[in-house]
Design a protein around this motif. Structure first.
Motif, PDB file in Angstrom:
ATOM      1  N   SER A 172      44.541  61.947  30.239  1.00  0.00           N
ATOM      2  CA  SER A 172      43.509  62.982  30.699  1.00  0.00           C
ATOM      3  C   SER A 172      44.387  64.196  29.176  1.00  0.00           C
ATOM      4  O   SER A 172      44.662  64.169  28.329  1.00  0.00           O
ATOM      5  CB  SER A 172      44.171  63.584  32.116  1.00  0.00           C
ATOM      6  OG  SER A 172      44.321  65.351  31.812  1.00  0.00           O
ATOM      7  N   ILE A 189      44.897  67.082  28.999  1.00  0.00           N
ATOM      8  CA  ILE A 189      46.279  67.707  29.093  1.00  0.00           C
ATOM      9  C   ILE A 189      47.170  67.371  28.163  1.00  0.00           C
ATOM     10  O   ILE A 189      48.306  67.898  28.073  1.00  0.00           O
ATOM     11  CB  ILE A 189      46.077  67.794  30.462  1.00  0.00           C
ATOM     12  CG1 ILE A 189      46.903  69.417  30.428  1.00  0.00           C
ATOM     13  CG2 ILE A 189      47.098  66.767  31.584  1.00  0.00           C
ATOM     14  CD1 ILE A 189      47.155  70.143  31.764  1.00  0.00           C
ATOM     15  N   HIS A 190      47.021  66.131  28.432  1.00  0.00           N
ATOM     16  CA  HIS A 190      48.982  64.634  27.141  1.00  0.00           C
ATOM     17  C   HIS A 190      48.315  65.531  26.092  1.00  0.00           C
ATOM     18  O   HIS A 190      49.523  65.477  25.404  1.00  0.00           O
ATOM     19  CB  HIS A 190      47.820  63.553  27.578  1.00  0.00           C
ATOM     20  CG  HIS A 190      47.190  63.018  26.194  1.00  0.00           C
ATOM     21  ND1 HIS A 190      45.666  63.184  25.820  1.00  0.00           N
ATOM     22  CD2 HIS A 190      47.453  62.796  24.536  1.00  0.00           C
ATOM     23  CE1 HIS A 190      45.292  63.266  24.995  1.00  0.00           C
ATOM     24  NE2 HIS A 190      46.323  62.136  24.024  1.00  0.00           N
ATOM     25  N   ALA A 221      51.290  68.188  25.840  1.00  0.00           N
ATOM     26  CA  ALA A 221      52.510  68.073  26.639  1.00  0.00           C
ATOM     27  C   ALA A 221      54.049  67.306  25.808  1.00  0.00           C
ATOM     28  O   ALA A 221      53.876  67.352  24.844  1.00  0.00           O
ATOM     29  CB  ALA A 221      52.239  66.622  27.487  1.00  0.00           C
ATOM     30  N   PHE A 250      51.460  71.266  35.610  1.00  0.00           N
ATOM     31  CA  PHE A 250      50.705  70.810  34.934  1.00  0.00           C
ATOM     32  C   PHE A 250      51.726  69.994  34.076  1.00  0.00           C
ATOM     33  O   PHE A 250      51.450  69.310  33.391  1.00  0.00           O
ATOM     34  CB  PHE A 250      49.847  72.587  34.076  1.00  0.00           C
ATOM     35  CG  PHE A 250      48.883  72.665  34.460  1.00  0.00           C
ATOM     36  CD1 PHE A 250      47.461  71.914  34.196  1.00  0.00           C
ATOM     37  CD2 PHE A 250      48.387  74.308  35.576  1.00  0.00           C
ATOM     38  CE1 PHE A 250      46.562  71.652  34.954  1.00  0.00           C
ATOM     39  CE2 PHE A 250      47.281  73.507  36.338  1.00  0.00           C
ATOM     40  CZ  PHE A 250      46.667  72.950  36.135  1.00  0.00           C
ATOM     41  N   ARG A 251      52.931  71.031  33.974  1.00  0.00           N
ATOM     42  CA  ARG A 251      53.916  70.646  32.893  1.00  0.00           C
ATOM     43  C   ARG A 251      54.462  68.688  32.752  1.00  0.00           C
ATOM     44  O   ARG A 251      54.339  67.803  32.304  1.00  0.00           O
ATOM     45  CB  ARG A 251      55.436  71.408  32.825  1.00  0.00           C
ATOM     46  CG  ARG A 251      54.874  72.649  31.888  1.00  0.00           C
ATOM     47  CD  ARG A 251      56.207  72.891  31.837  1.00  0.00           C
ATOM     48  NE  ARG A 251      56.879  73.700  32.695  1.00  0.00           N
ATOM     49  CZ  ARG A 251      57.917  74.674  32.742  1.00  0.00           C
ATOM     50  NH1 ARG A 251      58.184  74.763  31.919  1.00  0.00           N
ATOM     51  NH2 ARG A 251      57.794  75.168  34.265  1.00  0.00           N
ATOM     52  N   ALA A 310      51.184  66.731  32.923  1.00  0.00           N
ATOM     53  CA  ALA A 310      50.811  66.169  30.961  1.00  0.00           C
ATOM     54  C   ALA A 310      52.043  65.692  30.994  1.00  0.00           C
ATOM     55  O   ALA A 310      51.574  64.539  29.986  1.00  0.00           O
ATOM     56  CB  ALA A 310      50.918  67.734  30.730  1.00  0.00           C
ATOM     57  N   LYS A 337      50.940  61.782  32.351  1.00  0.00           N
ATOM     58  CA  LYS A 337      49.279  61.790  31.145  1.00  0.00           C
ATOM     59  C   LYS A 337      49.789  61.346  29.839  1.00  0.00           C
ATOM     60  O   LYS A 337      49.765  60.289  28.734  1.00  0.00           O
ATOM     61  CB  LYS A 337      48.788  62.435  31.306  1.00  0.00           C
ATOM     62  CG  LYS A 337      47.817  62.222  32.672  1.00  0.00           C
ATOM     63  CD  LYS A 337      47.901  61.146  33.047  1.00  0.00           C
ATOM     64  CE  LYS A 337      46.777  61.107  34.602  1.00  0.00           C
ATOM     65  NZ  LYS A 337      45.886  59.695  35.193  1.00  0.00           N
TER      66      LYS A 337
END
Ligand SMILES: NC(=O)c1ccc[n+]([C@@H]2O[C@H](COP(=O)([O-])OP(=O)(O)OC[C@H]3O[C@@H](n4cnc5c(N)ncnc54)[C@H](OP(=O)(O)O)[C@@H]3O)[C@@H](O)[C@H]2O)c1
Length: 307
Positions: free
Chosen positions: A158, A160-161, A164, A180-181, A184, A187
């Motif tokens: 994703s 979102i990585h 992270a 989300f954390r 993330a 991923k």
């Protein structure tokens, strides 16, 4: 069901005309992007193996696909990524049956499961999205390596990585859980592991790749952004990638000579939207694999499972 005209046009320009003779295994093909990927594959004449945790739901999806594509070759296998015993049985069956596989897509994933744990007691999100795929990969790749043809092994990450972080002192966010954390991190771990795998398998028949769907409204997407965004998305659907467009990364990877370890997915609007392209692989994906893999192996070993 039924693909849009724009999708067919895009496929005619960017993908091989047919995947007849190929077998594509998709985890989590019962909904969202996995289901659309299955439809694209059936449309392009591939044989599809749906690896799913809910057999009844999978049968329903198979019926729907067969309604639209009566000649489709579709099989269903049981796989629960949140249970290492299920993964062992799944891999054992593939090995035993000598199942032929050309593309193995690790699409299944979850978001937002605070307090829920896998059958092995790991946080559900990291346990499914990363540890489950890690365990499965370690078990299935040696088999895929024995096949007498090329195999694409694709892990779904994703965008979102990119934001992270990994903290080995609180890997499962026991101290300060945040939806989300946690997602993330799962991923980023998967991307970092996949990149390292791509190097380890460089000189083999297995090409390790990554894809991502951008931002698309699915049960997972609604879980992430909330019901309001989910409903709004139906009104202003152009703001989000359609499941169908998000699924195009797979035929793209199958049709192009792309370097192993690449990430393919939408690149417009910071990677959230558009047709698939090769994305830049960042430093946080390319570094730190040794520490991550050692930590992961120890974590799984401590639960009495061997990798
Ligand atoms: N939607 C987005 O905007 C977005 C963005 C970035 C990345 N992604 C990634 O894209 C992939 C597909 O997501 P999606 O949005 O299509 O989600 P989705 O519609 O919620 O579908 C997820 C699929 O994964 C399956 N699954 C969940 N846990 C599983 C388990 N333990 N074992 C086996 N299968 C399991 C689900 O099965 P059931 O039907 O049984 O629940 C379902 O088929 C995921 O890896 C996700 O992280 C999505």
């Amino acid at each position: 069901m039924a693909l849009k005209k724009g999708t067919k046009r895009w496929l005619s320009k960017n993908a091989a005309p047919s995947f007849g003779g190929k077998t594509v295994l998709i985890t989590g093909a019962t909904g969202g992007v996995g289901l659309k990927t299955a439809e694209l594959m059936v449309f392009l004449k591939a044989r599809v193996i749906m690896a799913c945790r809910n057999l009844e739901k999978a049968e329903g999806v198979k019926e729907k696909l067969l309604g639209e594509y009566p000649d489709a070759k579709i099989e269903i296998m049981l796989l629960d990524l949140a249970d290492t015993r299920s993964i062992d049985l799944f891999v054992g069956k593939i090995d035993n049956d000598k199942t032929d596989i050309d593309v193995f897509l690790n699409n299944a994933g979850v978001f937002h499961k605070p307090g829920e744990v896998t059958a092995d007691g790991f946080d559900m999100v990291i346990g499914t999205n990363y540890l489950g795929v890690f365990y499965l990969s370690e078990k299935i790749l040696p088999y895929l390596k024995t096949l007498p043809h090329g195999v694409d092994y694709i892990n779904t990450v994703s965008i979102i990585h990119k934001i992270a972080k990994i903290d080995y002192n609180d890997f499962f966010y026991r101290r300060k859980y945040g939806n989300f954390r946690v997602y993330a991190r799962s991923k980023l771990c998967l991307a970092r592991y996949s990149y390292e795998l791509s190097r380890r398998y460089e000189k083999t028949n297995v090409r390790i790749m990554m894809n991502h769907p951008g931002i698309t409204i699915t049960p997972l997407g609604i879980n992430a952004f909330g019901r309001f965004v989910g409903s709004a998305a139906k009104v202003v659907s152009g703001l989000f990638n359609s499941n169908e467009k998000s699924a195009l990364s797979v035929p793209y990877i199958m049709s192009k000579d792309i370097k192993a370890g690449s990430i393919v997915g939408p690149s417009k609007l910071f990677g959230g939207w558009g047709y698939p392209k090769i994305n830049r692989v960042g430093k946080r994906v390319m570094t730190g694999a040794y520490e991550l893999i050692s930590f992961t192996e120890k974590t799984i070993r401590d639960h009495n499972y061997t990798v």
